[in-house]
Design a protein around this motif. Structure first.
Motif: not given
Length: 91
Positions: A16-18, A35-43, A50-51, A74-77
């Motif tokens: 869900t976009a935040l 995007a933090l280096s600890t992420n496991t997925n793309n944002v 936004v999707t 601006i939104y991020v998902i």
């Protein structure tokens, strides 16, 4: 040239976009989002609605400066769950 900088993080991004921030600064020159280096997925970054197919993709550890006058638009998902971004607002 920016006279002030505001730093922050948006945590636990999922399917869900935040909204990146509720801060509104009329004189904002832009915002850098990483995007933090600890992420496991793309944002994905974009406007309301936004999707993962319409947003600007950021893989873990990567960032971009976005010129804007209102960072609250601006939104991020995420393509997964539990991902995070950091940002700095220039105003």
């Amino acid at each position: 040239m920016a006279t002030n900088i505001e730093f922050g993080q948006l945590r636990s991004i999922g399917a869900t976009a935040l909204q990146l921030t509720t801060l509104e600064y009329g004189a904002t020159t832009g915002v850098t989002i990483k995007a933090l280096s600890t992420n496991t997925n793309n944002v994905y970054v974009g406007k309301l609605g936004v999707t993962t197919t319409t947003g600007f993709e950021l893989s873990e550890g990567n960032g971009k400066f976005f010129e804007c006058t209102d960072p609250s638009t601006i939104y991020v998902i995420s393509a997964g769950t539990g991902d995070n971004v950091c940002y700095d607002l220039n105003y």
